[in-house]
Motif scaffolding. Structure first.
Motif, PDB file in Angstrom:
ATOM      1  N   PHE B   4       0.736  -1.102  -0.043  1.00 31.01           N
ATOM      2  CA  PHE B   4      -0.080  -0.026   0.093  1.00 31.01           C
ATOM      3  C   PHE B   4       0.989   1.386  -0.010  1.00 31.01           C
ATOM      4  CE2 PHE B   4      -2.026   3.263   2.793  1.00 31.01           C
ATOM      5  CZ  PHE B   4      -2.901   3.566   2.011  1.00 31.01           C
ATOM      6  N   THR B   7       2.869   1.571  -3.318  1.00 30.07           N
ATOM      7  CA  THR B   7       1.902   2.115  -4.307  1.00 30.07           C
ATOM      8  C   THR B   7       1.682   3.796  -4.317  1.00 30.07           C
ATOM      9  OG1 THR B   7       0.992   0.183  -4.223  1.00 30.07           O
ATOM     10  CG2 THR B   7      -0.092   1.544  -5.777  1.00 30.07           C
ATOM     11  N   LEU B   8       1.118   4.240  -3.003  1.00 30.68           N
ATOM     12  CA  LEU B   8       0.792   5.426  -2.546  1.00 30.68           C
ATOM     13  C   LEU B   8       2.019   6.473  -2.966  1.00 30.68           C
ATOM     14  CD1 LEU B   8      -1.704   6.851  -1.471  1.00 30.68           C
ATOM     15  CD2 LEU B   8      -0.415   7.012   0.547  1.00 30.68           C
ATOM     16  N   LEU B  11       2.556   6.939  -6.543  1.00 32.38           N
ATOM     17  CA  LEU B  11       1.656   7.638  -7.432  1.00 32.38           C
ATOM     18  C   LEU B  11       1.514   8.902  -7.078  1.00 32.38           C
ATOM     19  CD1 LEU B  11      -1.495   5.170  -6.968  1.00 32.38           C
ATOM     20  CD2 LEU B  11      -0.552   6.288  -9.175  1.00 32.38           C
ATOM     21  N   ALA B  15       2.340  12.219  -9.671  1.00 33.49           N
ATOM     22  CA  ALA B  15       1.428  13.373  -9.436  1.00 33.49           C
ATOM     23  C   ALA B  15       2.372  14.715  -9.268  1.00 33.49           C
ATOM     24  CB  ALA B  15       0.526  13.450  -8.482  1.00 33.49           C
ATOM     25  N   TRP B  18       4.025  15.840 -12.413  1.00 33.74           N
ATOM     26  CA  TRP B  18       2.997  16.513 -13.301  1.00 33.74           C
ATOM     27  C   TRP B  18       2.858  17.998 -12.665  1.00 33.74           C
ATOM     28  CZ3 TRP B  18      -0.153  11.640 -13.853  1.00 33.74           C
ATOM     29  CH2 TRP B  18      -0.161  11.230 -15.389  1.00 33.74           C
TER      30      TRP B  18
END
Lengths: 294, 196
Positions: B4, B7-8, B11, B15, B18
């Motif tokens: 968990f 992955t977090l 991600l 983000a 970006w």
């Protein structure tokens, strides 16, 4: 009971009035219902059908998209800015070659404009557009022959831009979907990432993790636009919820959800295939063309 | 928990990448330059039409010297200004360009207004053609300007918003770009004065 209904009716009336009032403030771009959008009802059905088929064969041969809009009135909107707004909203012409033309006629103002896409400015020049208006359309309009003027104008436009592009170069998918691929991609990627993340995280606290997935979908898709972000988040949440429901074997309570989920994506894609009607191909307009009055 | 967390974290990193907007800033900087080129291009197109127009009007209204000369001078002034992408970095040069073009717009407006007094000129095929072309060009200028205004507004927002402002300032050294001002829009939109 009847009081509730009366209240409801009143609410609907109020909402309707507000809607009409809002739309009266600025002239909306009418929906693109076909190659000929005759809101003033001046074209007899047979003329309209004939012109539509001419425009269709022309597009099949050259990929040029030509559309006609006849309005009862401009409602005080300046002709040029409105015409540009319509042409860019309808996205006439192919994306990249920008080969669209709009012939706009406003009856009450007795004004018309030929709006020419970037890619046709070389053949259908401002001068040529002005000549078509001056020599083909205006004399017939002055004689009271609106359908004849429109038909002559359309045929002059088609004759001018004939041979500037060829249909063989057309990637057919592009002429159909008016959707910007990049925008759409953000949403798809957003949903994909959101669903995947939600699935990976969905051991244990299921609904919270599902929320996290939709938040991620929102994060990705909001690069396209805020509204699409919300849409992507909503779709992700729905998908995750459906998947979790089916995984838990929760079909007993609402058995129909399982099959619905299976057919869901198909139905979603189906709403984009506006193949029956006519739609713009993504062309852009830079203000070329000419205006005239009669 | 380990899965968990990883992955977090990954991600969040995506983000974050970006969020810094490096590519977006570069892209939109290029977009504003392209929009600016289109504006300059359309102004040039207008300048190219003027000698013919002046010659045609002269044929019918040679004694309207002041107006004719006003147009010729305003054109010389507008075309005399060198415009490069560097103009966008210099608000003073941008202002100068904008004023010269506005001056040409109003001089042309006076010329067209004068034509109203000469029925023979108004009926001249050549003059009507030139007038259609001029109208078309003015319309393109309006569209090109609007696109530039929109692009620059978008660009300036990115240059000022957090966190993209950090990328703009420290990594790319991008500054805000000057935009067409409202005051200028007014002078352009103002109809030319007609004196009898």
């Amino acid at each position: 009971m009847s009081r509730v209904w009366r209240k409801l009716a009143r609410l609907i009336v109020v909402l309707g009035v507000m809607l009409v009032a809002a739309s009266a403030l600025a002239l909306d771009v009418p929906p693109l219902t076909g190659r000929i959008v005759d809101l003033a009802h001046v074209l007899p059905a047979d003329v309209a059908a004939l012109l539509t088929s001419d425009l269709e064969t022309h597009e099949a041969k050259t990929s040029n998209q030509v559309a006609v809009l006849i309005l009862p009135s401009l409602d005080g909107e300046p002709l040029e800015s409105f015409s540009h707004r319509v042409a860019t909203t309808w996205k006439l012409g192919r994306k990249g070659t920008d080969n669209g033309v709009l012939l706009l006629i406003a009856l009450r103002e007795r004004k018309m404009r030929i709006e020419v896409g970037y890619g046709l400015e070389g053949t259908l020049t401002d001068l040529r557009s002005a000549h078509i208006i001056r020599n083909e359309i205006v004399p017939r309009f002055r004689a009271g022959d609106l359908p004849g003027g429109i038909a002559a104008g359309v045929h002059a436009i088609l004759g001018t831009i004939e041979g500037s592009y060829r249909a063989e170069e057309v990637p057919s998918a592009h002429t159909r979907t008016g959707q910007e691929p990049s925008t759409f991609q953000y949403v798809l990627v957003g949903i994909f990432v959101g669903v995947m993340a939600g699935l990976v995280l969905s051991h244990g606290l299921q609904y919270t993790r599902a929320l996290l997935g939709s938040a991620l979908a929102f994060l990705v898709a909001q690069f396209a636009s805020l509204v699409l972000g919300v849409v992507a988040a909503g779709i992700t949440a729905l998908l995750l919820w459906l998947i979790l429901q089916t995984n838990r074997g929760g079909r007993g309570r609402r058995g129909s959800w399982g099959p619905d989920f299976m057919s869901g994506p198909g139905g979603f894609g189906g709403s984009y295939s506006g193949d029956i009607g006519f739609s713009g191909g993504g062309g852009d307009f830079g203000g070329g063309g000419a205006s005239g009055d009669w | 928990m380990g899965k968990f967390g990883i992955t977090l974290l990954s991600l969040l990193m995506i983000a974050n990448l970006w969020g810094c907007g490096y590519n977006d800033l570069q892209g939109i900087d290029e977009d504003t330059k392209a929009a600016w080129s289109e504006v300059v291009n359309q102004y040039q197109r207008r300048a190219d039409l003027i000698p013919n127009l002046v010659a045609t009007v002269k044929g019918y209204a040679a004694h309207e010297k002041d107006t004719l000369e006003g147009v010729v001078q305003a054109r010389a002034q507008a075309t005399g200004i060198q415009v490069t992408p560097e103009t966008l970095k210099d608000p003073a040069a941008f202002e100068k360009f904008q004023q010269a073009q506005a001056g040409l717009t109003s001089a042309l407006g006076r010329l067209i207004a004068i034509a109203e007094n000469y029925p023979n000129l108004k009926a001249d095929q050549n003059f009507r053609d030139l007038q259609s072309q001029l109208e078309g060009t003015e319309n393109r200028i309006a569209v090109a300007r609007k696109r530039y205004i929109d692009r620059v507004a978008e660009y300036n927002k990115m240059v000022r918003y957090f966190p993209t402002n950090l990328t703009a300032k420290f990594l790319l050294h991008l500054d805000e770009k000057p935009n067409f001002t409202v005051a200028d829009e007014k002078t352009v939109a103002k109809p030319p004065e007609v004196k009898f």
